[in-house]
Design an enzyme around this catalytic site. Structure first.
Site, PDB file in Angstrom:
ATOM      1  N   GLU A 119     -30.126  37.495  -3.072  1.00 17.78           N
ATOM      2  CA  GLU A 119     -31.111  36.643  -3.747  1.00 17.78           C
ATOM      3  C   GLU A 119     -32.549  37.039  -3.417  1.00 17.78           C
ATOM      4  O   GLU A 119     -33.424  37.023  -4.281  1.00 17.78           O
ATOM      5  CB  GLU A 119     -30.878  35.174  -3.369  1.00 17.78           C
ATOM      6  CG  GLU A 119     -29.690  34.504  -4.055  1.00 17.78           C
ATOM      7  CD  GLU A 119     -28.329  34.929  -3.534  1.00 17.78           C
ATOM      8  OE1 GLU A 119     -28.277  35.708  -2.559  1.00 17.78           O
ATOM      9  OE2 GLU A 119     -27.308  34.495  -4.090  1.00 17.78           O
ATOM     10  N   PHE A 126     -25.897  29.075  -7.755  1.00 16.43           N
ATOM     11  CA  PHE A 126     -26.010  27.649  -7.454  1.00 16.43           C
ATOM     12  C   PHE A 126     -27.372  27.444  -6.789  1.00 16.43           C
ATOM     13  O   PHE A 126     -27.808  28.302  -6.016  1.00 16.43           O
ATOM     14  CB  PHE A 126     -24.900  27.184  -6.499  1.00 16.43           C
ATOM     15  CG  PHE A 126     -23.550  27.077  -7.160  1.00 16.43           C
ATOM     16  CD1 PHE A 126     -23.077  25.846  -7.621  1.00 16.43           C
ATOM     17  CD2 PHE A 126     -22.761  28.200  -7.337  1.00 16.43           C
ATOM     18  CE1 PHE A 126     -21.841  25.750  -8.252  1.00 16.43           C
ATOM     19  CE2 PHE A 126     -21.525  28.112  -7.969  1.00 16.43           C
ATOM     20  CZ  PHE A 126     -21.060  26.882  -8.429  1.00 16.43           C
ATOM     21  N   HIS A 156     -22.554  23.464  -2.632  1.00 17.96           N
ATOM     22  CA  HIS A 156     -22.537  23.692  -4.086  1.00 17.96           C
ATOM     23  C   HIS A 156     -22.985  22.445  -4.827  1.00 17.96           C
ATOM     24  O   HIS A 156     -22.677  22.273  -6.002  1.00 17.96           O
ATOM     25  CB  HIS A 156     -21.127  24.080  -4.567  1.00 17.96           C
ATOM     26  CG  HIS A 156     -20.726  25.470  -4.190  1.00 17.96           C
ATOM     27  ND1 HIS A 156     -20.278  25.788  -2.947  1.00 17.96           N
ATOM     28  CD2 HIS A 156     -20.729  26.633  -4.889  1.00 17.96           C
ATOM     29  CE1 HIS A 156     -19.997  27.083  -2.894  1.00 17.96           C
ATOM     30  NE2 HIS A 156     -20.266  27.614  -4.060  1.00 17.96           N
TER      31      HIS A 156
END
Ligand SMILES: Cc1ncc(C[n+]2csc(CCOP(=O)(O)OP(=O)(O)O)c2C)c(N)n1
Length: 672
Positions: free
Chosen positions: A411, A434, A478
Site C-alpha cells: 500500500e 479494505f 475488515h
C-alpha cells in the site's frame, strides 16, 4: 582512485569540476552561517558530493530526481540560484517553500526535483510513479531516487524496489552508503555483505561503485540510464562513500572511529578529481585558485541577494488557502454538470436509472475513465479479478491493463506511486482492498499526499477509495470505521456518501478534484441500498451536506450507514418529528448546513458508526457549542459505537454498533 574520462572533452571535465566544487564551497560557507545562527539545521554532504553531482549530470534536465537531506549537489547542479536557496534555508517567505519547510525538504517542478519528507524512504516510491508516467507515454526518460544505507532498512525501500521490478519501471535507485545512519554503523543496519546484493532478490540488476569518484558515478549512471530506458527496467546502484562530518552539526562525530576520517580524507572526491585534472594539464594550481576566488565572490553576491529577505508576515488566509490546490490546477474543468440538492429531488429532466450503491460507484469510475485519458486505477486484484468487491470487473477489457493495474501487496508504495503520477500530470485512483489496510500506507497519505501542496505547491491528484464499515461480521481488521484518522489531517478531503446518487456524483467530483480525496464507501450499503441515479456524467459538490428529512423535535446529524439507521428509526417512530442531515463530506464540513440543522430543532444528536472518542462527532459537537450555543435547547449529544475494537461475532458486533443505542439516546435528548 583511477579516473577514466572516456570520451569527455577537456571543457566537459572542467565543467564537471566546477559542478563538484560549487556545493562544497557553498556548504563550507553555510557551516559558518549555521554557527552564527543565520540558518537552521544542516545535514552535511561534505565528502559525498560526487554522488549527487555525478547523478544529476548523468540525467537529462527534465528527468525527476528525489533527493535527500545531504544532496545539495542535486540542487546546485540543476542550477537553482544560491540566492533563492539561501532564502529557503533562512525560512524566508521568498524561499522555495514560502518559509514552511526547512533545509532540503522542498521541491520544485521547474527543476524536476521532488522534495523529501523527513521519513526518508517515501521518496523511493514516488520515483516509481514518475517512471510509470514515462512508461505509459512511451517517453525515453528515467527517474532517480536516493536513499542512505539506513534508509534501506525501511519497508518503503522494499516496497518501492519490488514495485519497480514487477512493473518494469525505468527507475534508478541510488544508495549512498556512507557507513552510518546517524550513529548506527552498517553492521547494525543490515546483514547482507553488500547492499547491492539486494538487487538480485528483487529481480533487478545492480552495481557497487566508488561514490567518491565523480567520473565513475557519472559514467555508471549515464550507462544505467540508457539500460533502464532500453530495457524498461529498474536498476540499483550502491555508491560507497563516507560522511566527513556528524549526522548533523549538533550531533558531533564521537561515535565514529577517528582513523576513518583520515582514511577517507585521502579519498576526498573534490581533491582527487582536482589532482586528476592537474595530471591531465586541464587545470593548474593557479586556475584552481582563480575558480575558488570566483566562486567565493559569487557566493557573497548571491548571499547578499538572499539576505535581502523581508520579515516573515503570517497571513492566515493565505496559509489556509495554500493547503489545497485550486481546482483549475490541471487545466480548466470540463463543463461537468454539478447536480444540486433541489434537482436531486425535483428535477424530472434528469434521465435516471435504478442502481445499487456499488453499481453507482462502478458507473462513476467507468465514466471518469472515459472522461480522463490520464486517469490510472491501481489496487490489489482490481484488473482481471475485478477487485475484492468486483467494482472494476470488466474494466481491463474496456481500458486495458496499463490503466487498470493490479498492484503487488504494498500500500505504501502504491500511494507513493500515485503521487509520482501526479508529478507528471496524471490522475490516479487507488483502491484500498479494505479501508483497514490504509494503516500500511498511512505515512504516504498523511505526510506526503496531504502536505505536499502546502509545503512546495505540488498537487497530489489522487483519490483513495476506502471500502469501510461493519455489520458484515468481518472482525477487527475488515470492518473498522477509520474516517476520523483522516479528517484531522489538513490537506485531505474526506467524503462519505450514503446513497447511490451521491456515491456517483461525489466520486466523479473527487476524481475531478486535483487534491487528495479519501473516498469512503460502506461495504454493507454496496448491495443493500439502491436508488435512482442520473445516467449522465455529473458531480455532487464536495463539502455540501444534504437534508434527508425535515423535522421539528430533534435533529440527527449523521453520515454513511447511520443515515439509513436514522431514516429507518424515524419511519418507525412517526410520533417523533426528526430532522436528518446527511453530511456527505466530513472534510471540509458543511458548517452552514450544520447550523441550519441546529436551528431547525434546537436539539441535536450526532450519530455515527465510528467509535465515540475521537470520532468526528466530538468535533461537530464542539463547533456547535462554540458557534450555535444560543440556538440550543439541550446539550449536544452523541451516539457512536463502543470504544472497543470491532468484534467478529454478530451478537457482539450488534452490541458494538451505535445503532443499538440510538433509541436510548433519542429518548434522553427528547426528555431534556
Ligand atoms: C522514519 C524515520 N525514522 C527515523 C528518522 C531519524 N533519522 C533521520 S536521518 C537518520 C539516519 C539516516 O541514515 P541514512 O539513511 O544512512 O542516511 P544518512 O543520514 O547517513 O545520509 C535517522 C535515523 C527519520 N528521519 N525517519
Amino acid at each position: 582512485m583511477t579516473f577514466d574520462r572516456k570520451d569527455l572533452s577537456n571543457d566537459q571535465l572542467l565543467g564537471f569540476y566546477k559542478s563538484l566544487l560549487w556545493p562544497r564551497m557553498i556548504e563550507e560557507k553555510m557551516l559558518v552561517l549555521l554557527r552564527q545562527g543565520k540558518i537552521s539545521k544542516w545535514f552535511s554532504g561534505i565528502g559525498q558530493e560526487a554522488i549527487a553531482v555525478g547523478a544529476t549530470l548523468a540525467l537529462h534536465e527534465e528527468e525527476w530526481i528525489m533527493p535527500l537531506h545531504r544532496n545539495l549537489g542535486v540542487f546546485t547542479t540543476r542550477n537553482m540560484p544560491l540566492g533563492k536557496l539561501f532564502m529557503q534555508w533562512q525560512g524566508s517567505q521568498e524561499g522555495y517553500s514560502k518559509g514552511r519547510e526547512r533545509s532540503f525538504h522542498f521541491g520544485n517542478k521547474e527543476h524536476h526535483i521532488c522534495g523529501m519528507i523527513s521519513h526518508l524512504g517515501p521518496q523511493l516510491a514516488i520515483a516509481d510513479g514518475v517512471a510509470l508516467a514515462h512508461k505509459l507515454r512511451n517517453e525515453n526518460k528515467v527517474s532517480l531516487a536516493f536513499t542512505g544505507d539506513g534508509g534501506t532498512s525501511e519497508g518503503d525501500f522494499h516496497e518501492a524496489l519490488n514495485t519497480a521490478a514487477v512493473w518494469d519501471l525505468p527507475v534508478i535507485f541510488v544508495i549512498e552508503n556512507n557507513g552510518y545512519g546517524l550513529s548506527t554503523p552498517v553492521n547494525e543496519q543490515y546483514r547482507c555483505t553488500n547492499l547491492v546484493d539486494k538487487a538480485k532478490g528483487y529481480g533487478m540488476q545492480g552495481v557497487r561503485i566508488d561514490g567518491n569518484n565523480l567520473l565513475e558515478v557519472y559514467d555508471t549512471i549515464k550507462g544505467v540510464r540508457e539500460y533502464c530506458i532500453r530495457n524498461q527496467k529498474p536498476f540499483l546502484i550502491e555508491c560507497m562513500t563516507f560522511r566527513m562530518r556528524g549526522h548533523e552539526e549538533a550531533s558531533g562525530t564521537k561515535y565514529v572511529p577517528q582513523d576513518l576520517f583520515k582514511t577517507w580524507e585521502a579519498k576526498d572526491p573534490v581533491k582527487k578529481y582536482e589532482e586528476y585534472l592537474i595530471s591531465l594539464n586541464i587545470l593548474t594550481e593557479k586556475e584552481i585558485e582563480t575558480i575558488h576566488a570566483e566562486f567565493k565572490e559569487k557566493i557573497e553576491t548571491e548571499l547578499a541577494i538572499g539576505s535581502k529577505v523581508k520579515t516573515v508576515v503570517a497571513d492566515t488566509e493565505n496559509e489556509v488557502e495554500d493547503v489545497f490546490a485550486k481546482s483549475t490546477v490541471n487545466g480548466p474543468q470540463s463543463t461537468v454538470r454539478v447536480v444540486n440538492n433541489a434537482e436531486l429531488t425535483h428535477d424530472s429532466q434528469l434521465l435516471t436509472h435504478d442502481l445499487r450503491l456499488i453499481d453507482a460507484i462502478k458507473e462513476a469510475l467507468h465514466q471518469s475513465m472515459q472522461q480522463h485519458s490520464n486517469l490510472i486505477l491501481m489496487g490489489q486484484d482490481i484488473a482481471e479479478y475485478g477487485g475484492a468487491f468486483k467494482i472494476t470487473e470488466g474494466f481491463v477489457n474496456d481500458f486495458g491493463k496499463e490503466r487498470v493495474r493490479n498492484t503487488p501487496l504494498c500500500e505504501s508504495a502504491i500511494v507513493g506511486a500515485a503521487l509520482g503520477l501526479s508529478l507528471e500530470g496524471y490522475k490516479s485512483m487507488m483502491e484500498m482492498q479494505f479501508a483497514d489496510f490504509a494503516t500500511v500506507g498511512f505515512n504516504q497519505i498523511v505526510n506526503n499526499l496531504a502536505k505536499i501542496h502546502y509545503r512546495w505547491g505540488q498537487n497530489a491528484d489522487v483519490v483513495i477509495r476506502m471500502p469501510t464499515g461493519g455489520g458484515v461480521g468481518a472482525g477487527p481488521f475488515h470492518s473498522q470505521s477509520n474516517e476520523a484518522w483522516f479528517t484531522k489531517v489538513p490537506g485531505l478531503k474526506v467524503v462519505y456518501p450514503s446513497t447511490p446518487i451521491d456515491a456517483k456524483g461525489l466520486l466523479i467530483a473527487s476524481i475531478n478534484d486535483p487534491n487528495p480525496v479519501m473516498y469512503f464507501e460502506h461495504k454493507a450499503l454496496y448491495r443493500s441500498v439502491s436508488g435512482a441515479v442520473p445516467s449522465d456524467y455529473y458531480e455532487i459538490e464536495i463539502g455540501k451536506a444534504r437534508q434527508v428529512k425535515k423535522g421539528t423535535d430533534i435533529s440527527i446529524i449523521t453520515y454513511g450507514a447511520a443515515v439509513h439507521w436514522a431514516t429507518d428509526y424515524a419511519a418507525a417512530h412517526s410520533e417523533i418529528s426528526i430532522d436528518i442531515l446527511d453530511l456527505r463530506t466530513l472534510a471540509p464540513l458543511d458548517y452552514l448546513a450544520i447550523r441550519k440543522a441546529v436551528q431547525q430543532t434546537g436539539k441535536v444528536l450526532i450519530f455515527h458508526e465510528d467509535t465515540l472518542i475521537g470520532g468526528i462527532g466530538g468535533e461537530i459537537a464542539a463547533w456547535i457549542a462554540e458557534n450555535c450555543f444560543d440556538l440550543l435547547d439541550a446539550p449536544v449529544m452523541r451516539c457512536a459505537s463502543l470504544d472497543t475494537p470491532i468484534p467478529f461475532s454478530i451478537e457482539l458486533e450488534n452490541n458494538f454498533m451505535a445503532k443499538i443505542r440510538l433509541d436510548e439516546t433519542v429518548q434522553k435528548l427528547l426528555k431534556y
